[in-house]
Scaffold this motif. Structure first.
Motif, PDB file in Angstrom:
ATOM      1  N   GLN A 183       0.821  -1.363  -0.052  1.00  0.00           N
ATOM      2  CA  GLN A 183      -0.016   0.283   0.650  1.00  0.00           C
ATOM      3  C   GLN A 183       1.028   1.204   0.106  1.00  0.00           C
ATOM      4  OE1 GLN A 183      -2.963   0.344  -0.397  1.00  0.00           O
ATOM      5  NE2 GLN A 183      -3.185  -2.004  -1.014  1.00  0.00           N
ATOM      6  N   LYS A 184       1.708   1.008   1.032  1.00  0.00           N
ATOM      7  CA  LYS A 184       2.538   2.038   0.812  1.00  0.00           C
ATOM      8  C   LYS A 184       3.234   2.188  -1.159  1.00  0.00           C
ATOM      9  CE  LYS A 184       5.125   5.956   3.101  1.00  0.00           C
ATOM     10  NZ  LYS A 184       3.904   6.413   3.199  1.00  0.00           N
ATOM     11  N   VAL A 185       3.462   1.482  -1.322  1.00  0.00           N
ATOM     12  CA  VAL A 185       4.292   1.457  -2.941  1.00  0.00           C
ATOM     13  C   VAL A 185       3.553   2.432  -4.010  1.00  0.00           C
ATOM     14  CG1 VAL A 185       5.433   0.583  -4.792  1.00  0.00           C
ATOM     15  CG2 VAL A 185       6.240   0.048  -2.583  1.00  0.00           C
ATOM     16  N   ILE A 186       2.080   1.450  -3.456  1.00  0.00           N
ATOM     17  CA  ILE A 186       1.112   2.717  -4.066  1.00  0.00           C
ATOM     18  C   ILE A 186       0.671   3.927  -4.460  1.00  0.00           C
ATOM     19  CG2 ILE A 186      -1.262   2.105  -5.091  1.00  0.00           C
ATOM     20  CD1 ILE A 186      -1.184  -1.103  -3.822  1.00  0.00           C
ATOM     21  N   GLU A 187       0.757   3.864  -2.945  1.00  0.00           N
ATOM     22  CA  GLU A 187       0.824   5.675  -3.035  1.00  0.00           C
ATOM     23  C   GLU A 187       2.026   6.138  -3.336  1.00  0.00           C
ATOM     24  OE1 GLU A 187       1.391   8.622   1.131  1.00  0.00           O
ATOM     25  OE2 GLU A 187       1.174   6.633   1.510  1.00  0.00           O
ATOM     26  N   LEU A 188       2.994   5.965  -2.892  1.00  0.00           N
ATOM     27  CA  LEU A 188       4.256   6.900  -3.567  1.00  0.00           C
ATOM     28  C   LEU A 188       4.271   7.307  -5.164  1.00  0.00           C
ATOM     29  CD1 LEU A 188       7.183   5.001  -0.449  1.00  0.00           C
ATOM     30  CD2 LEU A 188       5.895   7.184  -1.237  1.00  0.00           C
ATOM     31  N   ARG A 189       4.092   5.610  -5.689  1.00  0.00           N
ATOM     32  CA  ARG A 189       4.218   5.433  -7.219  1.00  0.00           C
ATOM     33  C   ARG A 189       2.760   6.086  -7.888  1.00  0.00           C
ATOM     34  NH1 ARG A 189       5.277  -0.368  -8.845  1.00  0.00           N
ATOM     35  NH2 ARG A 189       7.622   0.247  -9.308  1.00  0.00           N
ATOM     36  N   LEU A 190       1.495   6.525  -7.062  1.00  0.00           N
ATOM     37  CA  LEU A 190       0.818   7.601  -7.130  1.00  0.00           C
ATOM     38  C   LEU A 190       0.708   8.916  -7.110  1.00  0.00           C
ATOM     39  CD1 LEU A 190      -2.587   5.169  -5.852  1.00  0.00           C
ATOM     40  CD2 LEU A 190      -2.063   5.688  -8.552  1.00  0.00           C
ATOM     41  N   VAL A 191       1.913   9.395  -5.894  1.00  0.00           N
ATOM     42  CA  VAL A 191       2.191  10.726  -6.389  1.00  0.00           C
ATOM     43  C   VAL A 191       2.566  11.046  -7.085  1.00  0.00           C
ATOM     44  CG1 VAL A 191       3.570  11.697  -4.765  1.00  0.00           C
ATOM     45  CG2 VAL A 191       1.852  10.907  -3.492  1.00  0.00           C
ATOM     46  N   ARG A 192       3.867  10.277  -7.646  1.00  0.00           N
ATOM     47  CA  ARG A 192       4.624  10.615  -8.679  1.00  0.00           C
ATOM     48  C   ARG A 192       4.194  10.563  -9.767  1.00  0.00           C
ATOM     49  NH1 ARG A 192      10.829   7.915  -9.518  1.00  0.00           N
ATOM     50  NH2 ARG A 192      10.757   8.869  -6.922  1.00  0.00           N
ATOM     51  N   ILE A 193       3.165   9.562  -9.847  1.00  0.00           N
ATOM     52  CA  ILE A 193       2.116  10.309 -11.595  1.00  0.00           C
ATOM     53  C   ILE A 193       1.832  11.039 -11.602  1.00  0.00           C
ATOM     54  CG2 ILE A 193       0.333   8.584 -12.616  1.00  0.00           C
ATOM     55  CD1 ILE A 193       1.618   5.894 -12.013  1.00  0.00           C
ATOM     56  N   ALA A 194       0.868  11.443 -10.914  1.00  0.00           N
ATOM     57  CA  ALA A 194       0.163  12.474 -10.238  1.00  0.00           C
ATOM     58  C   ALA A 194       1.134  14.217 -10.613  1.00  0.00           C
ATOM     59  CB  ALA A 194      -0.449  12.723  -8.666  1.00  0.00           C
ATOM     60  N   TRP A 195       2.379  13.584 -10.006  1.00  0.00           N
ATOM     61  CA  TRP A 195       3.518  15.047 -10.786  1.00  0.00           C
ATOM     62  C   TRP A 195       3.620  15.422 -12.085  1.00  0.00           C
ATOM     63  CZ3 TRP A 195       6.929  13.858  -6.496  1.00  0.00           C
ATOM     64  CH2 TRP A 195       7.237  14.425  -5.567  1.00  0.00           C
ATOM     65  N   GLY A 196       2.823  14.243 -12.786  1.00  0.00           N
ATOM     66  CA  GLY A 196       3.454  14.211 -14.304  1.00  0.00           C
ATOM     67  C   GLY A 196       5.229  14.138 -15.205  1.00  0.00           C
ATOM     68  N   GLY A 197       4.801  14.489 -16.154  1.00  0.00           N
ATOM     69  CA  GLY A 197       6.461  14.693 -16.379  1.00  0.00           C
ATOM     70  C   GLY A 197       6.913  13.538 -16.828  1.00  0.00           C
ATOM     71  N   MET A 203       5.383   4.558 -14.683  1.00  0.00           N
ATOM     72  CA  MET A 203       4.292   4.337 -15.349  1.00  0.00           C
ATOM     73  C   MET A 203       5.179   2.169 -15.876  1.00  0.00           C
ATOM     74  SD  MET A 203       0.872   6.447 -16.567  1.00  0.00           S
ATOM     75  CE  MET A 203       2.574   7.539 -17.264  1.00  0.00           C
ATOM     76  N   GLN A 204       6.006   2.991 -16.153  1.00  0.00           N
ATOM     77  CA  GLN A 204       6.674   2.063 -17.227  1.00  0.00           C
ATOM     78  C   GLN A 204       7.247   1.540 -16.715  1.00  0.00           C
ATOM     79  OE1 GLN A 204       9.772   3.576 -19.935  1.00  0.00           O
ATOM     80  NE2 GLN A 204       7.990   3.864 -21.888  1.00  0.00           N
ATOM     81  N   SER A 205       8.506   1.552 -15.819  1.00  0.00           N
ATOM     82  CA  SER A 205       9.134   0.700 -14.479  1.00  0.00           C
ATOM     83  C   SER A 205       7.760   0.057 -13.965  1.00  0.00           C
ATOM     84  CB  SER A 205       9.487   1.388 -13.494  1.00  0.00           C
ATOM     85  OG  SER A 205       9.988   0.929 -12.927  1.00  0.00           O
ATOM     86  N   MET A 206       6.363   0.287 -13.347  1.00  0.00           N
ATOM     87  CA  MET A 206       5.356  -0.205 -12.853  1.00  0.00           C
ATOM     88  C   MET A 206       5.097  -2.037 -13.653  1.00  0.00           C
ATOM     89  SD  MET A 206       2.660   1.979 -11.220  1.00  0.00           S
ATOM     90  CE  MET A 206       1.471   1.377 -12.161  1.00  0.00           C
ATOM     91  N   VAL A 207       5.275  -1.461 -15.056  1.00  0.00           N
ATOM     92  CA  VAL A 207       4.732  -2.690 -15.913  1.00  0.00           C
ATOM     93  C   VAL A 207       5.697  -4.000 -15.797  1.00  0.00           C
ATOM     94  CG1 VAL A 207       3.664  -3.298 -18.253  1.00  0.00           C
ATOM     95  CG2 VAL A 207       3.172  -1.479 -17.016  1.00  0.00           C
ATOM     96  N   SER A 208       6.989  -3.155 -16.527  1.00  0.00           N
ATOM     97  CA  SER A 208       8.309  -4.074 -16.220  1.00  0.00           C
ATOM     98  C   SER A 208       8.293  -5.016 -15.179  1.00  0.00           C
ATOM     99  CB  SER A 208       9.344  -3.519 -17.258  1.00  0.00           C
ATOM    100  OG  SER A 208       9.546  -2.659 -15.668  1.00  0.00           O
ATOM    101  N   GLU A 209       8.578  -4.037 -13.427  1.00  0.00           N
ATOM    102  CA  GLU A 209       8.256  -5.437 -12.854  1.00  0.00           C
ATOM    103  C   GLU A 209       7.739  -5.981 -12.323  1.00  0.00           C
ATOM    104  OE1 GLU A 209       8.210  -2.065 -10.186  1.00  0.00           O
ATOM    105  OE2 GLU A 209      10.561  -0.857 -10.018  1.00  0.00           O
ATOM    106  N   LYS A 210       6.307  -6.391 -12.307  1.00  0.00           N
ATOM    107  CA  LYS A 210       4.962  -6.965 -12.195  1.00  0.00           C
ATOM    108  C   LYS A 210       5.429  -8.201 -13.564  1.00  0.00           C
ATOM    109  CE  LYS A 210       2.402  -3.868 -10.469  1.00  0.00           C
ATOM    110  NZ  LYS A 210       2.132  -3.445  -9.292  1.00  0.00           N
ATOM    111  N   ILE A 211       5.828  -7.359 -14.622  1.00  0.00           N
ATOM    112  CA  ILE A 211       5.691  -8.437 -15.627  1.00  0.00           C
ATOM    113  C   ILE A 211       6.996  -9.697 -14.796  1.00  0.00           C
ATOM    114  CG2 ILE A 211       6.788  -9.817 -17.581  1.00  0.00           C
ATOM    115  CD1 ILE A 211       4.548  -7.356 -18.720  1.00  0.00           C
ATOM    116  N   GLY A 212       8.030  -9.543 -14.697  1.00  0.00           N
ATOM    117  CA  GLY A 212       9.550 -10.281 -13.896  1.00  0.00           C
ATOM    118  C   GLY A 212       9.111 -10.630 -12.550  1.00  0.00           C
ATOM    119  N   ALA A 213       8.303  -9.884 -11.912  1.00  0.00           N
ATOM    120  CA  ALA A 213       7.971 -10.661 -10.423  1.00  0.00           C
ATOM    121  C   ALA A 213       7.111 -11.608 -10.495  1.00  0.00           C
ATOM    122  CB  ALA A 213       7.284  -9.007  -9.405  1.00  0.00           C
TER     123      ALA A 213
END
Length: 82
Positions: free
Chosen positions: A16-30, A37-47
């Motif tokens: 839940q903490k990782v989800i929170e931190l990622r959502l904040v980073r995504i909300a900042w944009g850029g 977002m790319q890291s999230m997908v590749s990490e999940k596939i790898g895991a």
């Protein structure tokens, strides 16, 4: 049994903490948001490939959970540093 439950519960809380931190980073944009977002997908596939390999070679679900907790801890550390 108890240890399995405890580790599963801790994984849920830590994720839940990782989800929170990622959502904040995504909300900042850029660029950071796009990279996250790319890291999230590749990490999940790898895991998931790693987890499947562990189970197919005789590993237990407990080993998979502990390994996921390591991934989550690394993501928490990385996201807090930025």
């Amino acid at each position: 049994m108890y240890n399995h439950f405890f580790n599963s519960l801790m994984l849920a809380f830590e994720a839940q903490k990782v989800i929170e931190l990622r959502l904040v980073r995504i909300a900042w944009g850029g660029r950071e948001a796009n990279a996250e977002m790319q890291s999230m997908v590749s990490e999940k596939i790898g895991a998931s490939i790693e987890a499947a390999g562990t189970l197919m070679t005789g590993g237990t679900p407990e080993v998979v959970i502990l390994r996921y907790r390591e991934h989550v801890a690394a993501n928490t550390k990385r996201l807090r540093a930025a």
